[in-house]
Design a protein around this motif. Structure first.
Motif: not given
Length: 99
Positions: A81-99
């Protein structure tokens, strides 16, 4: 429950649903900007989600209130999970799911 209390509760639920929707739309556009294929899923039987499609897998990202702030979650565990207001939220999600 009085009519006033019921109306106030309905207003809170609408605001909550709108906040959830806005978080999901924002991260969907951010993930798309990272060249990922995404779609917003608003099914009746499940929580609203951004669905990321890859050649290997499909990952659902949901928005939930966590300690009064919106958070984005994509799996189980303390790191999914990541805070929605984190400016790097999308990058963290992409990295976490291996993309």
């Amino acid at each position: 429950m009085s009519t006033h209390d019921q109306t106030a509760q309905e207003a809170r639920e609408i605001c909550s649903a709108e906040g959830q929707y806005l978080c999901l739309v924002k991260v969907a556009w951010q993930l798309r900007a990272l060249n990922l294929s995404v779609r917003l899923e608003l099914l009746r039987a499940t929580d609203p989600a951004v669905v990321i499609s890859t050649a290997r897998d499909t990952v659902k990202v949901t928005a939930t209130l966590r300690e009064g702030a919106w958070a984005l979650a994509w799996g189980r565990g303390r790191r999914a999970w990541v805070a929605a207001e984190d400016s790097e939220a999308a990058v963290r999600i992409a990295e976490a799911v291996g993309l």
